[in-house]
Write a protein that holds these residues in place. Structure first.
Motif, PDB file in Angstrom:
ATOM      1  N   SER A 123      22.328 -24.686  18.750  1.00  0.00           N
ATOM      2  CA  SER A 123      23.419 -25.206  17.917  1.00  0.00           C
ATOM      3  C   SER A 123      24.045 -26.450  18.547  1.00  0.00           C
ATOM      4  O   SER A 123      24.661 -27.256  17.854  1.00  0.00           O
ATOM      5  CB  SER A 123      24.486 -24.126  17.747  1.00  0.00           C
ATOM      6  OG  SER A 123      25.076 -23.853  19.014  1.00  0.00           O
ATOM      7  N   LEU A 124      23.910 -26.594  19.864  1.00  0.00           N
ATOM      8  CA  LEU A 124      24.577 -27.718  20.547  1.00  0.00           C
ATOM      9  C   LEU A 124      23.961 -29.045  20.135  1.00  0.00           C
ATOM     10  O   LEU A 124      22.747 -29.222  20.206  1.00  0.00           O
ATOM     11  CB  LEU A 124      24.422 -27.579  22.069  1.00  0.00           C
ATOM     12  CG  LEU A 124      25.475 -26.805  22.846  1.00  0.00           C
ATOM     13  CD1 LEU A 124      25.191 -26.932  24.327  1.00  0.00           C
ATOM     14  CD2 LEU A 124      26.888 -27.294  22.551  1.00  0.00           C
ATOM     15  N   ARG A 125      24.811 -29.959  19.688  1.00  0.00           N
ATOM     16  CA  ARG A 125      24.291 -31.311  19.434  1.00  0.00           C
ATOM     17  C   ARG A 125      24.791 -32.263  20.510  1.00  0.00           C
ATOM     18  O   ARG A 125      24.342 -33.390  20.622  1.00  0.00           O
ATOM     19  CB  ARG A 125      24.707 -31.801  18.051  1.00  0.00           C
ATOM     20  CG  ARG A 125      26.205 -31.954  17.873  1.00  0.00           C
ATOM     21  CD  ARG A 125      26.562 -32.510  16.518  1.00  0.00           C
ATOM     22  NE  ARG A 125      27.988 -32.804  16.435  1.00  0.00           N
ATOM     23  CZ  ARG A 125      28.544 -33.900  16.926  1.00  0.00           C
ATOM     24  NH1 ARG A 125      27.794 -34.807  17.527  1.00  0.00           N
ATOM     25  NH2 ARG A 125      29.852 -34.097  16.833  1.00  0.00           N
ATOM     26  N   MET A 126      25.768 -31.779  21.314  1.00  0.00           N
ATOM     27  CA  MET A 126      26.322 -32.669  22.326  1.00  0.00           C
ATOM     28  C   MET A 126      26.898 -31.842  23.466  1.00  0.00           C
ATOM     29  O   MET A 126      27.734 -30.965  23.243  1.00  0.00           O
ATOM     30  CB  MET A 126      27.429 -33.530  21.694  1.00  0.00           C
ATOM     31  CG  MET A 126      27.921 -34.620  22.596  1.00  0.00           C
ATOM     32  SD  MET A 126      29.053 -35.697  21.706  1.00  0.00           S
ATOM     33  CE  MET A 126      29.139 -37.053  22.843  1.00  0.00           C
ATOM     34  N   LEU A 127      26.403 -32.097  24.663  1.00  0.00           N
ATOM     35  CA  LEU A 127      26.951 -31.442  25.852  1.00  0.00           C
ATOM     36  C   LEU A 127      27.575 -32.553  26.696  1.00  0.00           C
ATOM     37  O   LEU A 127      26.874 -33.314  27.357  1.00  0.00           O
ATOM     38  CB  LEU A 127      25.829 -30.733  26.626  1.00  0.00           C
ATOM     39  CG  LEU A 127      26.211 -30.029  27.917  1.00  0.00           C
ATOM     40  CD1 LEU A 127      27.270 -28.978  27.669  1.00  0.00           C
ATOM     41  CD2 LEU A 127      25.000 -29.383  28.558  1.00  0.00           C
ATOM     42  N   ILE A 128      28.903 -32.668  26.603  1.00  0.00           N
ATOM     43  CA  ILE A 128      29.576 -33.782  27.298  1.00  0.00           C
ATOM     44  C   ILE A 128      29.758 -33.408  28.770  1.00  0.00           C
ATOM     45  O   ILE A 128      30.372 -32.382  29.082  1.00  0.00           O
ATOM     46  CB  ILE A 128      30.955 -34.070  26.662  1.00  0.00           C
ATOM     47  CG1 ILE A 128      30.755 -34.493  25.198  1.00  0.00           C
ATOM     48  CG2 ILE A 128      31.713 -35.131  27.439  1.00  0.00           C
ATOM     49  CD1 ILE A 128      32.051 -34.585  24.415  1.00  0.00           C
ATOM     50  N   VAL A 129      29.193 -34.221  29.668  1.00  0.00           N
ATOM     51  CA  VAL A 129      29.327 -33.971  31.115  1.00  0.00           C
ATOM     52  C   VAL A 129      30.430 -34.897  31.617  1.00  0.00           C
ATOM     53  O   VAL A 129      30.242 -36.109  31.748  1.00  0.00           O
ATOM     54  CB  VAL A 129      28.006 -34.251  31.844  1.00  0.00           C
ATOM     55  CG1 VAL A 129      28.125 -33.861  33.309  1.00  0.00           C
ATOM     56  CG2 VAL A 129      26.866 -33.482  31.180  1.00  0.00           C
ATOM     57  N   ALA A 130      31.603 -34.313  31.871  1.00  0.00           N
ATOM     58  CA  ALA A 130      32.778 -35.139  32.169  1.00  0.00           C
ATOM     59  C   ALA A 130      32.629 -35.934  33.454  1.00  0.00           C
ATOM     60  O   ALA A 130      33.137 -37.039  33.571  1.00  0.00           O
ATOM     61  CB  ALA A 130      34.019 -34.258  32.252  1.00  0.00           C
ATOM     62  N   ASP A 131      31.922 -35.358  34.443  1.00  0.00           N
ATOM     63  CA  ASP A 131      31.762 -36.118  35.685  1.00  0.00           C
ATOM     64  C   ASP A 131      30.355 -36.699  35.784  1.00  0.00           C
ATOM     65  O   ASP A 131      29.813 -36.878  36.863  1.00  0.00           O
ATOM     66  CB  ASP A 131      32.071 -35.250  36.915  1.00  0.00           C
ATOM     67  CG  ASP A 131      31.190 -34.005  36.955  1.00  0.00           C
ATOM     68  OD1 ASP A 131      30.481 -33.748  35.967  1.00  0.00           O
ATOM     69  OD2 ASP A 131      31.224 -33.280  37.965  1.00  0.00           O
ATOM     70  N   GLY A 132      29.793 -36.995  34.617  1.00  0.00           N
ATOM     71  CA  GLY A 132      28.439 -37.553  34.592  1.00  0.00           C
ATOM     72  C   GLY A 132      28.345 -38.893  35.282  1.00  0.00           C
ATOM     73  O   GLY A 132      27.260 -39.369  35.615  1.00  0.00           O
ATOM     74  N   ALA A 133      29.497 -39.549  35.489  1.00  0.00           N
ATOM     75  CA  ALA A 133      29.467 -40.851  36.160  1.00  0.00           C
ATOM     76  C   ALA A 133      29.198 -40.693  37.644  1.00  0.00           C
ATOM     77  O   ALA A 133      28.820 -41.646  38.309  1.00  0.00           O
ATOM     78  CB  ALA A 133      30.802 -41.559  35.950  1.00  0.00           C
TER      79      ALA A 133
END
Length: 1616
Positions: A669-679
């Motif tokens: 179901s996930l269309r977006m997994l936002i990784v907040a510390d992806g930077a």
């Protein structure tokens, strides 16, 4: 990198299950690594394929043999495009050969050339590979990277051959806090392993099946463990086992040792590398271990051989430091005392950016959709009225059950209620407490997002400004004070909170919430509906379109710990929500799972704000639930079929750890997994690993969307969710070396130090981005240059609240082109992120400005250093991966400090080994030295609210010495490469040229003299004493006849009452009886030596004159201490033997002591000379009193231990004695009517002369106060001075210190007892050292209220060749103080500076030069006279010079030189005595009694004690003064050198846990103030530093005690 080998194998299910169990056992710590490996190889041995064929097609990775070199990176079994380092390098070489060298290299997608069968299929079981890493959360996975781990291990493998001979610190047993017994087992058994042999075996062998599966990490750790076991030297906890000695022998065999009669200088840099002796092949077996510690090569400074563990360790340290280290930087600052020049010359070979200037990148247009609300409150109103039943937020309890569902209707009504109550129910109608525009604090716990959301929107509706902050748990939370400062500066007076939170806050006994430290006074207001009044029907919030008013303030913690408030306007808030909606394609009623902190940053923007704009449903997962069930967020995604989840890489890693082949997980179901510390570059491996495991559960690769954000610029960039799975994300593999210079390069040479970065998507809609140089003017970077990302957009913060200057620097930046023109009329905002815009407008972030450490011109990121440190066996060692890296500024450069929490069960050996390997790894990968590595016990570092490490607080604790580490390793020798150049001694200029030079430059030759004895008028009586009596014995007889009842001596006891007294005739009669005793019982001839062993008192004086009457030569000796015979009696015995005493006179009590059983244990009592007991004297008088034939014959011998620990006896003739007494009489104006109080030891020097001789010569009354009596009554001396109305008094530094410390708090009560010091004219400290100005000043200040005049306190100066050269006296100018430049003094130059100027050193004049004394300052080497502005040796010519050494223990050759030296130029006729002290003369503006300008003598220090380091002369006292100031627990300090290493011994007044705090502080302060690197820091108990009777430190005794391992130190740190 976990078990790649299992990928290609078809293992039966039960084997896989058993493997998973094994991994669990290992991670929980139920099984050792070794046991795990054994069982595992048994399980899968049968299924392993054959070794690789010639073409290398097999998948199995086998264990590398030592001959094979650096381990190469394995192929990833993942479908994500990852650049292989080798491919990158190969391509780069090909490209550069073709002439078009790419500046950096990106790879999109999977390399199609990779054969399909090499990519292992992703099966459910591959999850267990990640479980292998678990080790109960022991490693912070933000920083995990297989490539990096492998690189680190390879770097360490390189070091394997070069063993690190680092001496291990010594600890007192009580400091070794570990409870486990294995902390104390002999180390030679600690880390052997069954298959060690195969690692060190021949390199041609083929791996057996059991080895084939062992992963790289384990292999390296085996290899390293196997080789480093024997390198660390023994610590004091392990001195038992033979292992320690054996290991030390190992080290010694590998380090080339010279004979140390001339110690090597490890403090200066040599350009040519020292020769390293290679070990011959096979030496491991056939080596014979040298003697333990090479004791026979060790000598003390005096050439005494020492055999001890300490000296062996120091030798080891010296040998390690002699090895070539990183070449020093060219930016030596030339330390001439005129100025400090820093010449920065960049490395000519450093990579420079070569690309074109970058262009600003625009995000897509922000397309305004028609139904977007005009403000966020309007959106709330709309959903609250149209769809009141729609769920807005679901909160969870700690079991993961939905606790509460907040609907849009409830959110709307409750927010209105809060808004109404804030505006109308606080304060009065006329004076409301809160008006629109005011700031209020929001204090809500992390498990109550619903109450927070209601309060936040209530504030927006009331048009007040919410300031969300953390809940203060205690009054002294880390960083809580700074939060308070933010609230104060925002003018916050009201704090909104929830009921539960309000109940949980700390309360005072009356039930009130106390004011937190640094916080303003707050009214706490609970926002629960039941506590609020309902708004009237006609009241309605005023909902406006978004404008430029402030919507909310988000707090931000800076690098230094200060907290700033970033203001976000209502229009920025709305635009940001719109931009996120467009970038993330949010639609109405979508479900989003939020694991992040909802009070700030990404969690607030997505989970509280944008969600309401789009009527989304947020499932909020509290941190407390994540700790209990790390899979909870994944379960909620499945349960609610959530489209979006907001997480950090930590949450992804935790899910991997907890994932146990869950059947029901479905993430499709996930269309977006936002990784907040992806930077954060180190999040990439968590993303990869997560995808790898959950791809089989429906997770699509394109769903993972890292984003970059900052408090100032809000969302900076975010990867967009795409439907196109053929468009894989971008990757860059960058050279870390290049990054340190801010340049983007593919790593080609060294395959170890790379940083893999992933893109964080495109610039936000409606924004423009560029990168500018991090420091200086904001100039645009080139395309291959790292810079600070800057953003120009509506959707950003606008200012730091109340800080206009900082706001200007951050929020109003105008980037310039190279020509200096601004690129835009609109201001940009600095994001605080370092990175670049890559191909296709993708944004890459390599680090944060806050984590940046600029070490000697190169930039290092704290996160990268953390990653490297964690890659060195993290599981075994660092507790939960808790590690902090920061820099401290020491000596004009930043220095890297690493602080880690160690596992509770780790041993000393583990700790030290881990530390030395971390140093090696960081040195190899980052080419930077670590200044300090500290380990603290688990759970002791200050925490942030969500459990991370509070960095600035940790740094603060480190700097103030309150970190309490349990292990410290300092590496100043390797790190500090910018010391001033060592001073080159100029070819010697002849003394004549110096003299001529001084005359030409108008400088006086430094000479001075006291008043001329011939011109001073005496009164009749004094003239009679001077002319008629040449001998003191005659003066006493004359006084006994003329003034028989005149009181000469009064002895006081500890109660201040008179214990004994002597008149002239009493003394004369006692002396006669003693003379009879010597002649009749002792059968002594004239000229025989007699030792007088008496306590301070009247008996001593009588015995002295008895000897003179009998014609014997007295020697006063301090009696042994009854409680400490073992150490004090040998000194007595030595003086008696060295002085060749024929007889020993003493009291009955001491007589018994000398013959006691305790005495027999300390010395040979049978060899005492004749002992006479003077308590029982004969009744008769002598037939005649001896009269010497010649005034130059010997009167007495003066024995003393000098500050350098030398026992020396000087000969005093009768003429010199009389001249001495006359000089003092004239200087102090002593007459029979005077009273003088003396609180000194009467055994040598001026103390003896004042106690025994002066009263007889001048006739004044001496009030004698034994210093030992002050221990029971500190006020005794001052009370006596006051009671007897004394004008002149003499004391020692010990007495003054005792009074200052003991009476500091009693001045009021002393005043009440009538203590009055206003009559004191002179209070002289008798000393043989530089005046202790701090002590004399504090003494003067303390007793000023009791009438003591500050000018009365002064010092005297005497030495062995002349017992008193200077003495303040009564007439004559006040003592002067000058400030000299300490740096000039190191070059033997005297340069006066203003008080308080940097490097200034206050020096006090040592009293006035005595009458009849001449002084000249001479060069100790050339013996030429020196000018006023030079430091030189003080030479003295006077009638009361001693006539020579009777004997100097150990060195006879010094004799003639000390007492009769002549200048090599100028006045070559006068015979001078050399004092052995360095000093200088200054002509002052004051006038002497005879109208001449006054010459002041300043003593700087003993020549013997001065240390030659780096070509300069240092005086121990200066370094000691700095060290004592470094920390409140340092009570005393002494320094000395050993083989050119500076050793600092500090006495600790505090708990032993503080001992290790002192090591960095001591090292820092000595570097900063003296430009010296401390070699060894020794922390000892109070009272260990030996002090002589005059209160002077015996540094040489201390040194010998240290080298002989006799100090019982708490901790010894060997700085690398």
């Amino acid at each position: 990198m976990a078990d790649r080998s299992l990928e290609g194998m078809a293992l039966p299910l039960e084997v896989r299950a058993r493997l998973a169990e094994l991994e669990l056992e290992l991670s929980e710590g139920d099984i050792t690594q070794k046991g795990y490996e054994k069982k595992r190889s048994k399980l899968i041995g049968a299924y392993l394929p054959q070794p690789p064929t010639a073409n290398g097609a097999a998948v199995v990775r086998c264990r590398l043999q030592p001959g094979e070199g650096v381990p190469r990176r394995p192929f990833r079994s993942t479908h994500i495009g990852v650049c292989d380092i080798r491919e990158a390098a190969a391509r780069e070489r090909a490209a550069s050969a073709a002439g078009n060298r790419p500046l950096f290299y990106f790879r999109f997608g999977v390399d199609q050339a990779l054969p399909q069968e090499r990519r292992a299929p992703v099966t459910p079981s591959s999850a267990s590979r990640y479980h292998r890493r678990r080790s109960s959360g022991s490693r912070d996975e933000r920083y995990r990277s297989d490539v990096h781990t492998e690189a680190v291990q390879a770097a360490l493998a390189k070091h394997k051959e070069r063993k690190m001979a680092v001496p291990m610190p010594s600890k007192r047993r009580s400091l070794v806090v570990q409870t486990s017994m294995d902390a104390y087992t002999p180390p030679d058994t600690s880390s052997g392993s069954e298959d060690e042999g195969s690692v060190q075996g021949d390199s041609q062998g083929t791996p057996t099946s059991s080895q084939g599966s062992i992963n790289m990490e384990h292999w390296i750790s085996q290899a390293i463990h196997g080789s480093t076991t024997s390198t660390t030297s023994s610590s004091s906890t392990q001195s038992g086992g033979s292992g320690a000695a054996h290991r030390l022998a190992d080290v010694m065999a590998q380090t080339h040792i010279e004979n140390h009669s001339a110690p090597p200088d490890v403090t200066t840099y040599t350009s040519e590398h020292s020769i390293q002796v290679e070990r011959p092949q096979g030496s491991t077996t056939s080596r014979t271990a040298p003697k333990y510690g090479n004791a026979e090569l060790m000598e003390t400074g005096d050439g005494v051989p020492v055999s001890s563990r300490v000296s062996a360790k120091i030798q080891q340290l010296v040998n390690t430091l002699k090895r070539p280290k990183r070449p020093p930087l060219r930016e030596f600052f030339v330390d001439d005392f005129e100025e400090l020049l820093e010449v920065q010359q960049p490395d000519p070979n450093q990579p420079k950016p070569e690309g074109a200037q970058m262009l600003a990148t625009r995000g897509e247009q922000l397309g305004v959709v028609t139904n977007w609300p005009p403000s966020l409150e309007a959106a709330l109103q709309r959903w609250g009225t149209i769809s009141p039943k729609a769920p807005c937020l679901t909160t969870m309890d700690t079991n993961g059950k939905p606790l509460y569902i907040l609907t849009y209707g409830k959110l709307w009504t409750r927010s209105m209620k809060v808004a109404y109550n804030i505006l109308h129910k606080l304060g009065t109608k006329q004076e409301p407490m809160v008006r629109p525009g005011d700031r209020v604090a929001l204090v809500f716990p992390n498990n109550d997002p619903a109450a927070f959301m209601v309060a936040f929107y209530g504030c927006l509706l009331a048009e007040v400004v919410p300031v969300p902050i953390e809940v203060p748990l205690t009054r002294k939370d880390a960083g809580s004070q700074q939060i308070g400062f933010l609230l104060g500066s925002c003018g916050v007076t009201v704090a909104l909170t929830s009921d539960a939170c309000h109940k949980g806050l700390p309360k005072s006994p009356t039930g009130e919430i106390p004011q937190f430290k640094g916080w303003p006074k707050l009214l706490w207001f609970v926002t629960e509906s039941k506590h609020l009044s309902k708004p009237p029907r006609d009241w309605f919030p005023h909902i406006k379109d978004a404008n430029n008013d402030t919507a909310y303030i988000e707090y931000k913690t800076c690098k230094d710990g200060s907290v700033l408030g970033v203001t976000v306007t209502r229009i920025a808030l709305l635009t940001h929500c719109q931009a996120l909606t467009q970038a993330c394609s949010y639609t109405e009623a979508e479900t989003i799972v939020n694991v992040l902190d909802f009070k700030k940053d990404v969690g607030l923007w997505h989970g509280i704000l944008t969600s309401v704009m789009n009527m989304m449903h947020v499932i909020s997962i509290p941190y407390s639930l994540m700790k209990v069930n790390p899979l909870s967020w994944i379960q909620k995604v499945c349960q609610y079929k959530a489209k979006v989840a907001c997480v950090k890489s930590r949450d992804m890693h935790w899910a991997l750890v907890a994932h146990r082949d869950q059947r029901d997980v479905n993430l499709s179901s996930l269309r977006m997994l936002i990784v907040a510390d992806g930077a954060n570059p180190w999040s990439i491996s968590s993303c990869d690993a997560f995808l790898n495991v959950f791809q089989s559960k429906g997770l699509r690769q394109e769903v993972i969307c890292p984003c970059a954000s900052s408090p100032e610029a809000l969302t900076v960039a975010i990867r967009r969710p795409t439907d196109d799975s053929n468009q894989p994300p971008g990757r860059g593999v960058l050279s870390m070396h290049g990054l340190t210079y801010g340049v983007i390069r593919v790593d080609s040479e060294e395959k170890l130090s790379v940083l893999t970065v992933q893109d964080v998507g495109l610039v936000m809609p409606g924004a423009i981005m560029c990168s500018v140089k991090p420091d200086g003017i904001p100039q645009l970077c080139r395309t291959d240059e790292i810079g600070e990302l800057c953003v120009c957009a509506v959707a950003t913060g606008t200012s730091y609240y109340g800080l206009s200057g900082m706001t200007k620097n951050t929020f109003e930046v105008f980037p310039m082109t190279s020509s200096g023109a601004p690129i835009s009329e609109y201001p940009f905002i600095r994001t605080g992120l370092l990175g670049f815009v890559g191909p296709g407008g993708l944004v890459f972030v390599v680090g944060k400005m806050d984590g940046l450490m600029v070490v000697s011109g190169r930039r290092h990121n704290a996160d990268d250093i953390v990653a490297t440190a964690l890659a060195v066996e993290p599981m075994k060692f660092v507790y939960r991966g808790r590690i902090a890296v920061f820099s401290v500024t020491v000596l004009h450069d930043e220095r890297i400090v690493i602080v880690a929490e160690q596992r509770p069960d780790s041993t000393e050996e583990d700790s030290f080994q881990w530390m030395s390997r971390v140093l090696q790894a960081i040195d190899s990968i980052h080419q930077v030295g670590v200044y300090c590595l500290a380990l603290v016990p688990a759970n002791t570092l200050p925490k942030t609210p969500l459990g991370g490490i509070h960095l600035s607080e940790t740094k603060q604790l480190f700097l103030e010495g309150s970190l309490h580490p349990c292990n410290v390793l300092m590496c100043p020798h390797t790190c500090v490469t910018n010391l001033p150049k060592p001073r080159q001694k100029q070819p010697e200029i002849g003394p004549a040229s110096v003299m001529v030079g001084n005359l030409v430059s108008g400088k006086r030759i430094a000479q001075a003299s006291g008043r001329d004895l011939g011109q001073i008028e005496d009164n009749d009586q004094a003239r009679k004493v001077r002319t008629e009596f040449l001998f003191l014995s005659e003066v006493l007889q004359w006084r006994a006849q003329t003034t028989p009842d005149h009181l000469l001596y009064t002895l006081l006891n500890c109660r201040g009452t008179i214990a004994n007294s002597l008149t002239c005739v009493q003394l004369h009669k006692r002396a006669e009886k003693i003379a009879v005793m010597l002649m009749e019982r002792g059968h002594l001839q004239d000229g025989d030596h007699v030792a007088l062993v008496y306590p301070p008192g009247i008996d001593l004086i009588s015995a002295f004159y008895g000897c003179l009457y009998a014609g014997c030569v007295p020697i006063t000796v301090r009696p042994p201490h009854p409680q400490n015979i073992a150490t004090t009696l040998p000194t007595v015995k030595m003086i008696v033997e060295v002085s060749r005493s024929a007889c020993l006179m003493t009291t009955q009590l001491i007589c018994k002591l000398l013959r006691s059983r305790e005495a027999a244990a300390a010395v040979d009592v049978r060899t005492w000379p004749l002992i006479l007991d003077t308590d029982d004297l004969p009744k008769k008088r002598p037939a005649q009193i001896y009269k010497p034939s010649n005034p130059d014959t010997l009167a007495y011998l003066d024995f003393s231990v000098s500050t350098t620990g030398m026992l020396a006896g000087v000969k005093m003739s009768h003429a010199a004695t009389s001249a001495f007494c006359r000089s003092i009489k004239l200087q102090c104006e002593l007459y029979p009517s005077r009273e003088v109080a003396i609180c000194l030891d009467p055994y040598c020097g001026l103390g003896f002369v004042l106690w025994c001789l002066c009263s007889v010569y001048s006739g004044h009354q001496s009030i004698l106060i034994p210093p030992s009596e002050l221990e029971t009554n500190p006020a005794l001396w001052l009370l006596a001075v006051s009671q007897y109305k004394v004008r002149d008094t003499f004391c020692s530094y010990s007495v003054m210190e005792l009074c200052t410390k003991g009476l500091g708090s009693q001045t009021e009560s002393l005043k009440a007892r009538g203590l009055d010091l206003s009559r004191v004219r002179t209070c002289v400290v008798v000393a043989e050292e530089r005046p202790r100005i701090a002590l004399t000043q504090s003494f003067s200040k303390l007793f000023k209220d009791l009438g003591l005049h500050p000018r009365a306190v002064s010092t005297s100066f005497g030495c062995r060749v002349n017992l008193a050269i200077c003495l303040q006296g009564t007439s004559g100018p006040d003592p002067t103080t000058v400030y000299v430049d300490m740096r000039a003094l190191r070059h033997d130059r005297v340069r006066l500076v203003e008080r308080g100027s940097p490097h200034s050193l206050p020096l006090m004049e040592s009293g006035k030069i005595l009458p009849g004394v001449r002084i000249i300052i001479a060069n100790p080497e050339t013996k030429g006279p020196l000018g006023d502005s030079h430091l030189g040796e003080i030479w003295v010519h006077s009638a009361h010079n001693a006539s020579g050494y009777f004997t100097i223990y150990g060195d006879e050759s010094l004799q003639s030189d000390h007492f009769n030296s002549r200048l090599s130029f100028g006045d070559t006729q006068t015979i001078w005595a050399r004092t052995g002290y360095l000093g200088f003369l200054r002509r002052t503006e004051l006038t002497d009694a005879n109208g001449e300008r006054h010459d002041a003598l300043y003593v700087v220090g003993a020549l013997d004690e001065a240390m030659e380091l780096r070509g300069m002369r240092y005086h121990p006292i200066d370094i000691e003064t700095s060290v004592i100031r470094a920390h409140k627990s340092v009570t005393e300090c002494a320094v000395f050198t050993w083989t050119n290493l500076l050793v600092v011994v500090v006495e600790l007044d505090g708990s032993e846990q503080e001992a290790l705090d002192l090591v960095p502080l001591v090292t820092n302060v000595v570097l900063e103030e003296h430009y010296l690197i401390v070699g060894v820091v020794v922390v000892v108990d109070i009272g260990v530093i030996p002090i002589n009777s005059r209160g002077e430190k015996q540094r040489m005794h201390l040194r010998d005690g240290f080298l002989a391992d006799q100090l019982d130190p708490i901790y010894v740190a060997y700085n690398m």
